[in-house]
Motif scaffolding. Structure first.
Motif, short mmCIF file in Angstrom:
data_model
loop_
_atom_site.label_atom_id
_atom_site.label_comp_id
_atom_site.label_asym_id
_atom_site.label_seq_id
_atom_site.Cartn_x
_atom_site.Cartn_y
_atom_site.Cartn_z
N ASP B 57 -47.51 28.79 -105.74
CA ASP B 57 -48.81 28.86 -106.37
C ASP B 57 -49.81 28.15 -105.46
O ASP B 57 -49.42 27.48 -104.50
N TRP B 58 -51.11 28.30 -105.75
CA TRP B 58 -52.12 27.58 -104.96
C TRP B 58 -52.62 26.36 -105.72
O TRP B 58 -52.51 25.22 -105.29
N ASN B 59 -53.19 26.62 -106.91
CA ASN B 59 -53.88 25.56 -107.66
C ASN B 59 -52.88 24.69 -108.44
O ASN B 59 -52.37 25.11 -109.47
N ALA B 88 -53.64 32.88 -108.69
CA ALA B 88 -54.77 33.50 -109.38
C ALA B 88 -56.04 33.37 -108.55
O ALA B 88 -57.05 33.99 -108.86
N GLU B 89 -55.98 32.55 -107.49
CA GLU B 89 -57.16 32.38 -106.62
C GLU B 89 -57.36 33.69 -105.86
O GLU B 89 -56.48 34.13 -105.14
N ALA B 90 -58.54 34.31 -106.04
CA ALA B 90 -58.67 35.67 -105.52
C ALA B 90 -59.95 35.90 -104.72
O ALA B 90 -60.41 37.01 -104.57
N LYS B 91 -60.54 34.80 -104.21
CA LYS B 91 -61.74 34.99 -103.39
C LYS B 91 -61.32 35.36 -101.97
O LYS B 91 -60.24 34.99 -101.51
N ILE B 107 -49.91 37.33 -103.07
CA ILE B 107 -49.90 38.14 -104.29
C ILE B 107 -50.87 37.52 -105.29
O ILE B 107 -50.83 36.31 -105.52
N VAL B 108 -51.76 38.36 -105.87
CA VAL B 108 -52.67 37.83 -106.89
C VAL B 108 -52.07 37.99 -108.28
O VAL B 108 -51.49 39.01 -108.60
N LYS B 109 -52.22 36.93 -109.07
CA LYS B 109 -51.79 36.98 -110.46
C LYS B 109 -52.91 37.64 -111.28
O LYS B 109 -54.08 37.40 -110.98
N PRO B 110 -52.63 38.41 -112.34
CA PRO B 110 -51.27 38.76 -112.76
C PRO B 110 -50.66 39.82 -111.85
O PRO B 110 -51.37 40.70 -111.37
#
Lengths: 212, 131
Positions: B57-59, B88-91, B107-110
């Protein structure tokens, strides 16, 4: 030097005066009571958010538990069907031929074999639906992050509520700063967040552009 | 032929997400999976024993996934471990920062089981080529 000191002092005096006027206006309007009420509302909003977090965590956990319990049962069912099918298939052809004239028995045998043959495929489909249910539980992570951010915002508002009137410009600066951060959590309003990537295909395209 | 004994470290502060990824890996045949709650714990685990693959994960509190990735790449003993970011960080800035820090996938969540499967296999195939 002296000039800038004088200007600063003038600004501060002016701000002080403004704040006093604002404060007495707010008191006359009954805003001190409103603030008290707001502080109560803030506290109950926090309770509400905590409730959402704990209930959705429970729901996600119990869904995951159910999926984890169901998968081995399904795998067993499939494996047992395969071995039963194998057993029935080992019946010598002469024996099968000997019941050809017994329609009830013959029909039961054929249907049982057909059923056993189909179990693994059906179990595999069910397995992938269970996987879908499991992966869908990642909503808990996403909504959890958003709620956590809202919670922190509410807490900040709660602490700053009285000071908010005085240093509103500083608040604006802080808000502008957080927009440039790399820790924003899930994208809830893509149209408001500039260049964001809400699906995997867009991410893949960018990575390809970057030489991945 | 994929080595099903690959040892995975799944890093996420949400236990639900760690559990989902662990189950997905199990479905793909990977049973050798450990978990860490944040980047700092992940780094400790990576330094204390051997892992073949990190899904992060990132955050996260204490140390975020990007900082962990930068630490991994700066450590001679760890720098070659593939790291797949699931976040979920997608910028655009996020994806560029992760790529520059040396992430092997993003990979972006979801996300779906199929996406994880695809990205994982792509990285594992690259590992085989470079091995």
């Amino acid at each position: 030097m002296n000039n800038s000191f004088d200007t600063d002092k003038k600004v501060i005096d002016h701000l002080e005066r403004l704040t006093r006027v604002l404060h007495s206006c707010l008191s006359e309007l009954g805003y001190d009571q409103r603030l008290q009420l707001a502080s109560h509302e803030i506290s109950s909003s926090k309770d509400g958010l905590s409730y959402i977090v704990s209930k959705s965590a429970q729901a996600a956990e119990s869904s995951l538990q159910a999926v984890e319990n169901a998968k081995p049962i399904l795998n067993n069912l499939s494996a047992n069907a395969v071995s039963l099918h194998k057993l029935w298939s080992q019946i010598p052809e002469t024996t099968v031929a000997s019941i050809a004239n017994q329609p009830v028995l013959n029909n039961a045998l054929q249907q049982t074999l057909y059923f056993l043959h189909n179990v693994p495929d059906q179990a595999a489909s069910t397995h992938s639906y269970l996987t879908e249910i499991m992966v869908a539980q990642n909503f808990h992570d996403l909504t959890g992050q958003v709620i956590h951010n809202i919670f922190r915002t509410i807490e900040a508002i709660e602490h700053e509520m009285l000071q908010l009137l005085i240093d509103s410009s500083a608040q604006k600066e802080a808000a502008a700063k957080s927009n440039n951060s790399l820790l924003n959590g899930p994208v809830i309003t893509p149209q408001k967040q500039g260049e964001v990537f809400v699906n995997q295909a867009q991410v893949d395209d960018l990575l390809t552009e970057l030489g991945f | 032929m994929t080595d099903k004994n690959l040892r995975f470290l799944v890093v996420d502060d949400f236990s639900t997400m760690r559990r989902i990824i662990r189950n997905l890996l199990k479905d793909l045949g990977f049973n050798n999976v450990e978990e860490a709650e944040d980047g700092a714990m992940a780094l400790k685990k990576l330094r204390d024993s051997n892992f073949d693959f990190v899904v992060s994960d990132w955050n996260m509190p204490n140390m975020d996934g990007l900082t962990m990735l930068q630490n991994v790449r700066a450590d001679d003993a760890l720098k070659d471990i593939p790291v797949l970011m699931v976040t979920a960080e997608a910028k655009k800035e996020n994806i560029i920062a992760a790529a520059q820090a040396g992430a092997n996938g993003y990979i972006v969540k979801p996300f779906t089981a199929a996406t994880l499967d695809e990205k994982l296999n792509k990285i594992i195939q690259n590992m085989a080529v470079h091995a």
